[in-house]
Design a protein around this motif. Structure first.
Motif, PDB file in Angstrom:
ATOM      1  N   LYS A 443      -7.071   0.268   0.022  1.00 24.15           N
ATOM      2  CA  LYS A 443      -5.862   0.392  -0.895  1.00 24.15           C
ATOM      3  C   LYS A 443      -4.646   1.246  -0.037  1.00 24.15           C
ATOM      4  O   LYS A 443      -3.495   1.019  -0.280  1.00 24.15           O
ATOM      5  CB  LYS A 443      -6.249   1.224  -2.006  1.00 24.15           C
ATOM      6  CG  LYS A 443      -6.752   0.157  -3.153  1.00 24.15           C
ATOM      7  CD  LYS A 443      -7.115   1.032  -4.599  1.00 24.15           C
ATOM      8  CE  LYS A 443      -6.000   1.370  -5.211  1.00 24.15           C
ATOM      9  NZ  LYS A 443      -6.166   1.934  -6.560  1.00 24.15           N
ATOM     10  N   GLN A 444      -5.256   2.359   0.522  1.00 25.03           N
ATOM     11  CA  GLN A 444      -4.171   3.355   1.337  1.00 25.03           C
ATOM     12  C   GLN A 444      -3.684   2.416   2.274  1.00 25.03           C
ATOM     13  O   GLN A 444      -2.380   2.410   2.648  1.00 25.03           O
ATOM     14  CB  GLN A 444      -4.859   4.581   1.826  1.00 25.03           C
ATOM     15  CG  GLN A 444      -5.521   5.519   0.762  1.00 25.03           C
ATOM     16  CD  GLN A 444      -6.492   6.347   1.508  1.00 25.03           C
ATOM     17  OE1 GLN A 444      -6.486   6.461   2.649  1.00 25.03           O
ATOM     18  NE2 GLN A 444      -7.281   7.116   0.795  1.00 25.03           N
ATOM     19  N   TRP A 445      -4.563   1.867   3.031  1.00 22.07           N
ATOM     20  CA  TRP A 445      -4.118   0.911   4.192  1.00 22.07           C
ATOM     21  C   TRP A 445      -3.179  -0.026   3.952  1.00 22.07           C
ATOM     22  O   TRP A 445      -2.159  -0.465   4.518  1.00 22.07           O
ATOM     23  CB  TRP A 445      -5.163   0.510   5.051  1.00 22.07           C
ATOM     24  CG  TRP A 445      -4.933  -0.821   5.952  1.00 22.07           C
ATOM     25  CD1 TRP A 445      -4.823  -0.672   7.224  1.00 22.07           C
ATOM     26  CD2 TRP A 445      -4.957  -2.388   5.634  1.00 22.07           C
ATOM     27  NE1 TRP A 445      -4.532  -1.839   7.924  1.00 22.07           N
ATOM     28  CE2 TRP A 445      -4.611  -2.704   7.000  1.00 22.07           C
ATOM     29  CE3 TRP A 445      -5.160  -2.974   4.659  1.00 22.07           C
ATOM     30  CZ2 TRP A 445      -4.670  -4.025   7.211  1.00 22.07           C
ATOM     31  CZ3 TRP A 445      -5.062  -4.370   4.729  1.00 22.07           C
ATOM     32  CH2 TRP A 445      -4.658  -4.914   5.990  1.00 22.07           C
ATOM     33  N   LYS A 446      -3.345  -0.814   2.641  1.00 20.05           N
ATOM     34  CA  LYS A 446      -2.513  -1.888   2.201  1.00 20.05           C
ATOM     35  C   LYS A 446      -1.091  -1.263   1.805  1.00 20.05           C
ATOM     36  O   LYS A 446      -0.088  -2.021   2.243  1.00 20.05           O
ATOM     37  CB  LYS A 446      -3.137  -2.624   1.235  1.00 20.05           C
ATOM     38  CG  LYS A 446      -2.432  -3.880   0.790  1.00 20.05           C
ATOM     39  CD  LYS A 446      -3.467  -5.113   0.277  1.00 20.05           C
ATOM     40  CE  LYS A 446      -2.304  -6.120  -0.063  1.00 20.05           C
ATOM     41  NZ  LYS A 446      -3.229  -7.461  -0.332  1.00 20.05           N
ATOM     42  N   ALA A 447      -1.333  -0.319   1.148  1.00 15.53           N
ATOM     43  CA  ALA A 447       0.032   0.504   0.835  1.00 15.53           C
ATOM     44  C   ALA A 447       1.020   0.746   2.164  1.00 15.53           C
ATOM     45  O   ALA A 447       2.008   0.735   2.128  1.00 15.53           O
ATOM     46  CB  ALA A 447      -0.006   1.557  -0.054  1.00 15.53           C
ATOM     47  N   PHE A 448       0.333   1.359   2.962  1.00  7.47           N
ATOM     48  CA  PHE A 448       1.055   1.827   4.205  1.00  7.47           C
ATOM     49  C   PHE A 448       1.431   0.762   5.186  1.00  7.47           C
ATOM     50  O   PHE A 448       2.643   0.985   5.456  1.00  7.47           O
ATOM     51  CB  PHE A 448      -0.085   2.701   5.111  1.00  7.47           C
ATOM     52  CG  PHE A 448       0.523   3.189   6.293  1.00  7.47           C
ATOM     53  CD1 PHE A 448       1.318   4.109   5.976  1.00  7.47           C
ATOM     54  CD2 PHE A 448       0.058   2.899   7.789  1.00  7.47           C
ATOM     55  CE1 PHE A 448       1.900   4.769   7.400  1.00  7.47           C
ATOM     56  CE2 PHE A 448       0.614   3.303   8.463  1.00  7.47           C
ATOM     57  CZ  PHE A 448       1.459   4.399   8.550  1.00  7.47           C
TER      58      PHE A 448
END
Length: 591
Positions: A443-448
């Protein structure tokens, strides 16, 4: 590169074992008998390339680990092959530098390290709390190994890389290291005999450096080809597969007690013709081929038995004598092919055991269903069953299989699911026994990475079911394939293959148009995306910073088969299967 990196690294090792003098071919003289001392790093490099017999042929009578306890062996020369660490150097006096710090697994595949691989792992590079100094150390380790690779290859590459990634840091450092070595004319490692060997004398290779973050779905993907399946579901590393063979139960006064499991190891090497031919084949094809090989072996064996019984005819009657003369030649031919026959039997047994172990996983976890479903998700095809049903099905797959499936869906979605839907999925995953830590990292990776606006495309083809099997469905087959789908793969380029195709063929592509360009042979480095060389490349090396897998490797090999006269090599900082990758994602996602 036509010769293959495996051959080049083997030649370099043999030269080292011959006291840094190239061994004379067809030499009839005795080799110089010697002892080989290595550390774990040296052992990992040698083991996929040279067998114990080959070491013996090179005059190695004894091979030992550097830090093992041993008696001194007087008057015998020793070759030390170790990392130049303070600990190792304390253990010995002098080191002759060898630029061999990488592991060759195939003619066209290499990996940087096996020991301490967590130091250059995906997790190490992507830790949120990593310091600049730690990142520099990781990049230097990768660059040192890549430098060794190009010294062994005897070629200076043209380097292309994506911007703003770890791959770019590697490119900048490697360009600098190659440039400095070329400038030092007296000590350059790229002069004389090493340079321009083989096909490289006319055209330099392309090195494409890509970051693992451009495609996180492929390392999680359930696969359908033999080598990638072996790596996914069995204990397979450095070309050796370890199997646990259950030996049933034994009776005891207290009733049946399971016997101890036997551990068996098999080497899947370049000399294994069946492996070389079928490692990239869909699994059902492999099962069918093992069965065909077995039938052909049995026919040959029956012929030898028949001839032997004829030769053993008693009595001296004329009929027997004339039959004897007719069959002597046949039997002589059959007996001379006996070693070949025994080797064939050994390989059939090996692949029967390995393929049976793989098949058990396919059937118990419904891996064919997962593979087909994920292919549909990645190619945006219509799904015949809801994702929630797949996750909730208690008979399909382990918790890890379900997590892999959901992460692929999440990564491949153009739009992340709504919070309400996500909560529903999370509940189903938790009910199925899944650890949600990898999801919080993704989730963090996709947002980043803002992947939501431009998700990676995986082509638009799905595997075609062929219906039931022919030969392998027979009752006499070694493999009971009932219930397993006979899926045939259609070639579709994965992201890494697509990037290579654009850069190798000099095609304009939004994915690669801003890739940086480095030429270490140019006097001045320039920060440019404009390639000076406008001709398509004949040879290329794709290197994935952050880890690679056999699915990507096989996809590149299938791609290049259709390009006559072109060669590629695939390399990665570490080689992981989905279980190992999920573990790293889980560590990154833990609060």
């Amino acid at each position: 590169m036509a010769a293959g990196i495996r051959e080049k690294q083997t030649v370099a090792l043999k030269c080292m074992l011959n006291f840094n003098v190239p061994p004379v071919k067809n030499s009839t003289g005795e080799p110089v008998w010697k002892v080989l001392i290595y550390d774990r790093f040296g052992q990992d490099i040698i083991s996929p390339l040279l067998s114990v017999k080959e070491l013996r042929d090179m005059g190695i009578t004894l091979h030992l680990l550097l830090h093992s306890d041993r008696d001194a062996i007087p008057d015998v020369p020793a070759v030390y092959f170790v990392m130049p660490t303070e600990e190792n150097i304390d253990r010995m006096c002098q080191v002759f530098d060898q630029y061999l710090n990488f592991i060759t697994l195939e003619d066209d595949m290499f990996v940087l390290c096996n020991q301490n691989k967590e130091l250059v792992s995906y997790r190490a590079i992507n830790r949120p709390d990593i310091t600049d100094t730690e990142m520099e150390t990781i990049m230097d380790t990768i660059v040192d190994s890549l430098f060794c690779f190009f010294v062994t290859l005897g070629a200076i590459p043209i380097i292309r890389c994506s911007r703003g990634t770890a791959a770019e840091m590697v490119a900048v450092k490697l360009d600098k290291k190659l440039r400095e070595n070329l400038r030092d004319a007296r000590n350059s490692l790229f002069t004389g005999d090493t340079l321009g060997a083989g096909q490289f004398s006319f055209q330099r290779p392309l090195l494409v450096l890509v970051d693992r973050n451009i495609d996180l779905a492929t390392p999680l993907h359930h696969t359908w080809t033999y080598q990638a399946l072996v790596h996914d579901v069995l204990d397979f590393h450095l070309n050796r597969v370890n199997l646990e063979e259950s030996t049933g139960t034994e009776s005891s006064p207290t009733g049946a007690r399971p016997k101890k499991k036997n551990k068996k190891s098999y080497d899947l090497t370049a000399s294994d013709k069946f492996w070389q031919k079928h490692k990239g084949s869909p699994f059902p094809e492999v099962a069918e081929s093992v069965q065909q090989e077995l039938e052909s072996y049995r026919a040959q064996e029956d012929e030898v038995k028949r001839l032997k019984s004829i030769m053993g005819i008693e009595g001296e009657d004329e009929g027997a004598i004339s039959m004897l003369s007719d069959n002597t030649a046949k039997l002589t031919s059959a007996v001379s092919s006996l070693p070949e026959l025994l080797e064939k039997k050994r390989l059939i047994d090996l692949h029967t055991n390995v393929a049976t172990a793989v098949l058990e996983h396919i059937k118990s976890r419904k891996l064919d269903v997962y593979f087909e479903y994920e292919e549909k998700i990645m190619s945006k095809s219509t799904l015949d069953k809801s994702l929630l049903d797949m996750i909730s099905d208690p008979d399909a797959g382990t918790p890890e299989d379900k997590m892999r499936l959901f992460l692929i869906y999440y990564i491949s979605s153009a739009q992340a699911p709504s919070e309400i839907d996500l909560e529903q999925y999370k509940k189903a995953l938790m009910d199925a026994g899944c650890n949600l830590a990898p999801l919080s990292y993704i989730k963090q990776w996709k947002a980043f990475t803002k992947m939501a606006s431009a998700p990676t495309s995986y082509g638009n083809t799905t595997p075609k079911p062929l219906g039931l099997f022919s030969r392998v469905m027979n009752t006499g087959s070694q493999f009971v394939m009932e219930g397993v789908k006979n899926l045939v793969l259609k070639q579709q380029n994965l992201p890494v293959t697509r990037i290579l195709d654009s850069l190798m063929e000099m095609k304009s592509n939004p994915e690669t148009d801003d890739y940086r360009y480095f030429d270490p042979k140019m006097l001045r480095g320039s920060d440019s995306s404009v390639p000076r060389n406008k001709n398509p490349f004949q040879e290329a090396i794709v290197f994935v910073v952050g880890g690679g897998n056999y699915i990507e490797y096989q996809n590149l090999i299938d791609y290049i088969k259709g390009k006559q006269g072109k060669h590629i090599l695939y390399g990665c900082s570490e080689l992981f299967n989905a279980t190992q990758f999920i573990k790293q994602l889980s560590q990154l996602g833990q609060k």
